[in-house]
Design an enzyme around this catalytic site. Structure first.
Site, PDB file in Angstrom:
ATOM      1  N   ASP A 191       0.875  -1.181   0.000  1.00  0.00           N
ATOM      2  CA  ASP A 191       0.000   0.000   0.000  1.00  0.00           C
ATOM      3  C   ASP A 191       0.904   1.219   0.000  1.00  0.00           C
ATOM      4  OD1 ASP A 191      -2.270   1.788   0.405  1.00  0.00           O
ATOM      5  OD2 ASP A 191      -3.325   0.021   1.131  1.00  0.00           O
ATOM      6  N   HIS A 268      -3.923   2.431  -4.789  1.00  0.00           N
ATOM      7  CA  HIS A 268      -3.155   2.202  -3.551  1.00  0.00           C
ATOM      8  C   HIS A 268      -1.714   1.815  -3.881  1.00  0.00           C
ATOM      9  CE1 HIS A 268      -6.137   2.436  -0.229  1.00  0.00           C
ATOM     10  NE2 HIS A 268      -6.996   2.142  -1.175  1.00  0.00           N
ATOM     11  N   GLU A 324     -10.540   1.503  -4.630  1.00  0.00           N
ATOM     12  CA  GLU A 324     -10.271   2.928  -4.426  1.00  0.00           C
ATOM     13  C   GLU A 324      -9.227   3.547  -5.350  1.00  0.00           C
ATOM     14  OE1 GLU A 324     -11.381   3.874   0.099  1.00  0.00           O
ATOM     15  OE2 GLU A 324      -9.524   2.742  -0.058  1.00  0.00           O
TER      16      GLU A 324
HETATM   17  C1  ACM Z   1     -10.763  -1.037   1.553  1.00  0.00           C
HETATM   18  O1  ACM Z   1     -11.100  -0.863   2.729  1.00  0.00           O
HETATM   19  N1  ACM Z   1     -10.350  -0.002   0.820  1.00  0.00           N
HETATM   20  C2  ACM Z   1     -10.777  -2.335   0.933  1.00  0.00           C
END
Ligand code: ACM
Ligand code: ZN
Length: 688
Positions: A191, A268, A324
């Protein structure tokens, strides 16, 4: 049907016992069927252990039997008395149960213990039950247990990106998972805040992207988000070497747990772009966290990484993230635009979907399957993908309805990064309130769900994101005991689930963990929900109309709660502003409402509570004015309160009000926003 068949069998067995004892609340997760007797095995001289299982499993099962705590001697054929016999074999009594392959049948009689199961995993779970019986009762009480899990996937996500955790820490959590029969550890390895797995073909992922300054996630995220070379003074981070990861895989496998690695893409991925900026969409200086899907180099890199990942992790599933993505840099990028044109992709959702499809194809060709977060539905789901539903259950349900498997981890129940008790009593966190009973109340496949959808819900997972969890102690505090609630949701049929009984067992498990040096939340000290929220409040304004000054002083649509009725509905908020009882005001003005009492009324107090949780930007007002009026035109100031807003780590709640004596029909309550931009939240204007 099948449960009834089992009960018939069990009742027949129970009659063998003279004066069979009442069902006892011993085993976690609650077993399918347990019938208890009132005799016990004599363990004083130790027990003879006989195992019939494939060689590697036999060693694992022997180690697990040692953990029961009874003195053991291995023997090469079953003994007639004083035995523990573990047999991997066909078991008729499990036939027809959904996940029979992980089930077991255990009989404890004065002669000894017998566990039979179709797989070694089943025997292992039987041994966990046996260990719990001995630990709770101090003896091996006679019983007949027929037990199999409701779901095949019972998982936890551990985030080692935001703060690195060592393999020793992970092994401790694997031990605790195994004790409650969980079988999937989803490792969030990558991440923005750090890449955590050695990759030989892309060494800067660990020599650079695994290190950052400063060390708290908050300072880093709200600061420059800088990564640094390994060895730089003050560099904070770390990573698992390939050997570490292999050691963990083997350690988990010995406990019948599969580690599912997650390699995030295309979103991410800030840390990947920090280490390999050539994979950015554009070289413009703005922040970018999404991999460029237009460049072939992105695919070369991700495929090379996945080659190394699948060499380490035998898991059938590889989690590829998919959540996201901001998707904005793709719109500005020539390469992405070219890709969209060449592939006939309508929009950036389809562009992401193109990448997920390609990666799925790559992994499928190597015998693996992908799991992705529910955003992988956007732009079209890859043909064989399993969806992990987190933004709610809708994604999982949509995937299941389309014939895909889905794993449920909806954030309202399974995001255990929210505090589990009164927020003022808990360490700093991301906010919200998710106590054990709320987690436990989650039902992944309610009866109202379409049967074809239900069949594709393969399990449930607790997710513990680590942004606000810098230490191991804090991480364990968040994980346990709530993960045990998820273990029971994953294992036990609804008719065997009872929160009161579960809580008793959870307290016992927590006590045992504390004795062993774990740092779970001590359930015995739970404060519980905000007392004001437990029952409706009676006051003179309940049901009276409230007018809002639109738009500057109107509530935000996502925090409307009960709309215009909220502030006089008699319902006080809980510990979280997401409970649809707190109303959130984001406008420049703050709160400015007028309550109409309907007629001139004698009043002696007016008050409203506000909350402050600085992390997500919720602040106290800096000033509150309260006015009264008989005619709705001429208002008289009743009080004007100044409040110094101080940024702090712990959530707080405060009442702003007036006391006195007045005869009024209209009450104007005005709360001013401080210099900090963010929300004001209030739940009720209480007038007495
Ligand atoms: C997440 O909580 N973005 C998978
Ligand atoms: Zn691009």
């Amino acid at each position: 049907m099948r449960i009834r068949d089992i009960i018939t069998l069990v009742c027949a067995f129970a009659m063998l016992f003279v004066g069979s004892a009442e069902a006892q609340n011993i085993i976690t997760p609650a077993p399918s069927v347990a019938v208890w007797g009132d005799e016990a095995v004599d363990v004083h001289k130790g027990l003879k252990l006989y195992i019939e299982a494939p060689e590697q499993d036999a060693a694992r099962l022997e180690a697990a039997t040692m953990d029961v705590g009874v003195e053991l001697r291995s023997v090469s054929r079953p003994a007639r008395r004083g035995f523990i016999n573990l047999l991997v074999t066909d078991v008729d009594e499990l036939k027809g149960m959904v996940n029979a392959e992980e089930g077991y049948v255990m009989d404890i009689t004065p002669a000894g213990v017998s566990i039979k199961a179709p797989t070694a995993a089943g025997i292992y779970y039987g041994l966990q039950s046996l260990r719990q019986i001995y630990a709770t009762e101090g003896e091996l009480v006679s019983c007949h247990i027929v037990d199999a899990p409701r779901f095949g996937y019972r998982g936890i996500l551990i985030d080692i990106s935001r703060h690195f955790r060592t393999k020793e820490f992970l092994k401790r959590q694997i031990d605790a998972m195994a004790e409650v029969k969980m079988n999937r550890l989803h490792l969030h390895l990558t991440d923005a805040a750090g890449w955590r797995l050695e990759v030989e073909s892309y060494p800067r992922l660990t020599s650079y992207a695994a290190w950052r300054v400063p060390h708290t996630w908050k300072e880093w995220w709200y600061g420059e988000r800088r990564h640094v070379e390994e060895g730089t003074e003050g560099a904070y981070g770390g990573y698992l070497t390939k050997d570490d990861a292999r050691e963990l895989v083997a350690y988990a496998a010995d406990r019948y747990i599969t580690i599912i690695p997650e390699i995030e893409m295309p979103g991410h991925s800030d840390e990947v772009l920090a280490a390999y900026p050539e994979l950015r969409c554009t070289q413009l200086p703005e922040r970018q966290g999404d991999l460029c899907i237009g460049k072939e180099a992105t695919f070369e890199m991700m495929q090379a990484i996945l080659d190394e990942v699948i060499d380490i992790f035998p898991s059938e599933y590889i989690h590829i993230g998919g959540d996201e993505a901001g998707k904005s840099s793709w719109k500005e990028c020539d390469d992405c635009r070219r890709r969209m044109q060449q592939e006939g992709l309508e929009d950036v959702d389809e562009l992401q979907s193109y990448m997920i499809h390609r990666i799925e194809e790559y992994l499928n060709a190597r015998g693996r399957q992908i799991i992705g977060w529910d955003e992988i539905l956007q732009g079209g789901l890859a043909p064989n993908a399993t969806v992990m539903s987190w933004r709610g259950e809708e994604g999982g349900i949509a995937a299941a309805a389309a014939g895909h498997d889905a794993i449920m981890s909806p954030h309202g129940y399974c995001y255990i990064d929210a505090p589990q008790d009164a927020p003022y009593s808990q360490p700093e966190s991301i906010g919200g309130y998710l106590p054990l009973d709320k987690v436990y109340s989650y039902e992944p496949t309610p009866a109202s769900m379409d049967a074809t959808v239900r069949d594709h819900i393969i399990g449930v997972q607790a997710n513990l994101w680590a942004e606000f969890i810098p230490t191991d102690e804090h991480y364990e505090h968040m994980l346990w005991p709530r993960a045990i609630a998820v273990a029971e949701i994953g294992w036990s049929e609804p008719e065997n689930r009872d929160f009161t009984l579960f809580r008793e067992r959870a307290v016992r498990i927590v006590d045992n963990m504390l004795e062993r040096g774990y740092t779970p939340f001590d359930l015995k000290n739970e404060i519980g929900n905000r007392p004001e929220s437990l029952q409706p409040v009676e006051h003179l304004a309940v049901g009276k109309s409230v007018s809002y000054l639109y738009p500057s002083f109107y509530y935000a649509p996502q925090y409307a709660a009960n709309g215009d009725a909220t502030l006089t509905d008699g319902l006080r908020g809980t510990w979280t502003y997401a409970d649809k009882r707190w109303q959130g005001f984001l406008g420049r003005g703050g709160v400015d409402v007028v309550v109409d009492m309907g007629e001139v009324t004698h009043i002696e107090s007016i008050a409203a509570d506000f909350m402050q949780i600085c992390g997500p930007g919720v602040f106290m007002p800096c000033r509150v004015e309260i006015w009264g009026s008989v005619d709705g035109e001429n208002f008289e100031l009743l009080t004007d309160i100044e409040h110094e807003v101080v940024v702090d780590e712990l959530p707080s709640f405060k009442s702003f009000g007036w006391e006195g004596s007045a005869d009024v029909r209209y009450i104007r309550y005005k709360a001013h926003r401080s210099k900090y931009s963010g929300f004001l939240f209030t739940d009720e204007i209480i007038i007495k």
